[in-house]
Design a protein around this motif. Structure first.
Motif, short mmCIF file in Angstrom:
data_model
loop_
_atom_site.label_atom_id
_atom_site.label_comp_id
_atom_site.label_asym_id
_atom_site.label_seq_id
_atom_site.Cartn_x
_atom_site.Cartn_y
_atom_site.Cartn_z
N ALA A 51 56.50 37.13 48.95
CA ALA A 51 57.02 35.82 49.34
C ALA A 51 56.49 34.70 48.43
O ALA A 51 57.20 33.76 48.14
CB ALA A 51 56.66 35.53 50.80
N GLY A 52 55.25 34.85 47.98
CA GLY A 52 54.67 33.83 47.12
C GLY A 52 54.94 34.06 45.64
O GLY A 52 54.53 33.27 44.80
N GLY A 53 55.60 35.17 45.33
CA GLY A 53 55.90 35.47 43.93
C GLY A 53 54.69 35.95 43.15
O GLY A 53 54.64 35.82 41.94
N ILE A 54 53.72 36.53 43.86
CA ILE A 54 52.49 36.99 43.21
C ILE A 54 52.52 38.52 43.15
O ILE A 54 52.47 39.19 44.18
CB ILE A 54 51.24 36.54 44.00
CG1 ILE A 54 51.29 35.04 44.30
CG2 ILE A 54 49.98 36.94 43.26
CD1 ILE A 54 51.31 34.14 43.09
N PRO A 55 52.61 39.10 41.95
CA PRO A 55 52.69 40.55 41.84
C PRO A 55 51.37 41.22 42.21
O PRO A 55 50.31 40.63 42.07
CB PRO A 55 53.02 40.79 40.36
CG PRO A 55 52.60 39.56 39.66
CD PRO A 55 52.67 38.43 40.64
N PRO A 56 51.44 42.48 42.65
CA PRO A 56 50.22 43.21 42.98
C PRO A 56 49.47 43.61 41.71
O PRO A 56 50.08 43.81 40.66
CB PRO A 56 50.74 44.45 43.71
CG PRO A 56 52.11 44.66 43.16
CD PRO A 56 52.64 43.28 42.87
N LEU A 57 48.16 43.73 41.83
CA LEU A 57 47.35 44.18 40.70
C LEU A 57 47.18 45.71 40.69
O LEU A 57 47.31 46.32 39.64
CB LEU A 57 45.98 43.49 40.73
CG LEU A 57 46.02 41.97 40.61
CD1 LEU A 57 44.63 41.38 40.81
CD2 LEU A 57 46.60 41.54 39.28
N PRO A 58 46.88 46.33 41.85
CA PRO A 58 46.65 47.78 41.82
C PRO A 58 47.88 48.55 41.32
O PRO A 58 49.00 48.32 41.77
CB PRO A 58 46.36 48.13 43.29
CG PRO A 58 45.89 46.85 43.90
CD PRO A 58 46.66 45.77 43.19
N GLY A 59 47.62 49.45 40.38
CA GLY A 59 48.68 50.30 39.87
C GLY A 59 49.52 49.69 38.77
O GLY A 59 50.33 50.39 38.15
N TYR A 60 49.35 48.40 38.51
CA TYR A 60 50.21 47.72 37.53
C TYR A 60 49.46 46.92 36.48
O TYR A 60 49.93 46.80 35.36
CB TYR A 60 51.22 46.80 38.23
CG TYR A 60 52.06 47.53 39.22
CD1 TYR A 60 53.07 48.40 38.79
CD2 TYR A 60 51.84 47.41 40.58
CE1 TYR A 60 53.84 49.10 39.70
CE2 TYR A 60 52.61 48.11 41.50
CZ TYR A 60 53.60 48.95 41.05
OH TYR A 60 54.36 49.65 41.95
N ILE A 61 48.31 46.36 36.85
CA ILE A 61 47.61 45.49 35.90
C ILE A 61 47.22 46.25 34.64
O ILE A 61 47.22 45.68 33.54
CB ILE A 61 46.39 44.80 36.56
CG1 ILE A 61 45.84 43.69 35.66
CG2 ILE A 61 45.30 45.79 36.93
CD1 ILE A 61 46.75 42.53 35.45
N GLY A 62 46.95 47.54 34.78
CA GLY A 62 46.59 48.34 33.60
C GLY A 62 47.68 48.37 32.55
O GLY A 62 47.39 48.37 31.35
N SER A 63 48.94 48.38 32.99
CA SER A 63 50.05 48.37 32.03
C SER A 63 50.02 47.13 31.17
O SER A 63 50.26 47.18 29.96
CB SER A 63 51.39 48.44 32.77
OG SER A 63 51.49 49.62 33.53
N PHE A 64 49.71 46.00 31.78
CA PHE A 64 49.67 44.74 31.05
C PHE A 64 48.44 44.67 30.14
O PHE A 64 48.51 44.15 29.03
CB PHE A 64 49.70 43.55 32.02
CG PHE A 64 51.04 43.37 32.65
CD1 PHE A 64 52.01 42.59 32.05
CD2 PHE A 64 51.35 44.00 33.85
CE1 PHE A 64 53.27 42.44 32.62
CE2 PHE A 64 52.60 43.86 34.43
CZ PHE A 64 53.56 43.09 33.81
#
Length: 149
Positions: A51-64
């Motif tokens: 709802a706030g447009g804030i992506p999750p970190l777990p499982g995804y931040i590593g890709s970035f």
């Protein structure tokens, strides 16, 4: 009498020294900085909020953090470079986030990398994210949910 006065002065001096030393704040740990600077948007568990447009970190931040453009993006997410942390503290914070939810094999951030990125602004961070995610999708890399169009 004079010995008592000298002892009292020494005692007061030691108390003042102790109080001033204990009153000096130690720097925050990276975990404390995450709680103070990041958890307001990403939550304590890094889950973010659709709802706030804030992506999750777990499982995804590593890709970035494994991607050169992704690293630039992460540093320019609103509130990161402007978090009021020095270059070393910010590098330590991002390394904490990576170790907690990312890819521990990713190259650690350094103060020099943070400094360099501080000096180069990103005109449109949302556009940069979209470009990175488009490439990730094409290459089969996890990018996380991001509800903004």
């Amino acid at each position: 009498m004079l010995q008592h006065a000298v002892r009292a002065v020494k005692t007061v001096a030691l108390l003042l020294l102790f109080c001033s030393a204990s009153a000096m704040a130690l720097p925050n740990t990276p975990q404390q900085n995450y709680l103070l600077k990041c958890s307001g948007c990403h939550d304590i568990d890094g889950s973010g909020t659709v709802a706030g447009g804030i992506p999750p970190l777990p499982g995804y931040i590593g890709s970035f953090l494994d991607d050169p453009q992704g690293r630039v993006y992460v540093l320019h997410v609103p509130g990161v470079i402007s978090a009021g942390l020095d270059d070393t503290e910010l590098a330590d914070l991002l390394n904490y986030v990576n170790h907690k939810w990312g890819d521990v094999k990713a190259r650690p951030f350094t103060a020099a990398e943070v400094k360099m990125n501080r000096e180069h602004s990103v005109a449109d961070v949302v556009k940069l994210r979209r470009e990175i995610v488009s490439r990730f999708v094409r290459d089969g890399v996890k990018a996380g949910t991001y509800p903004w169009p």
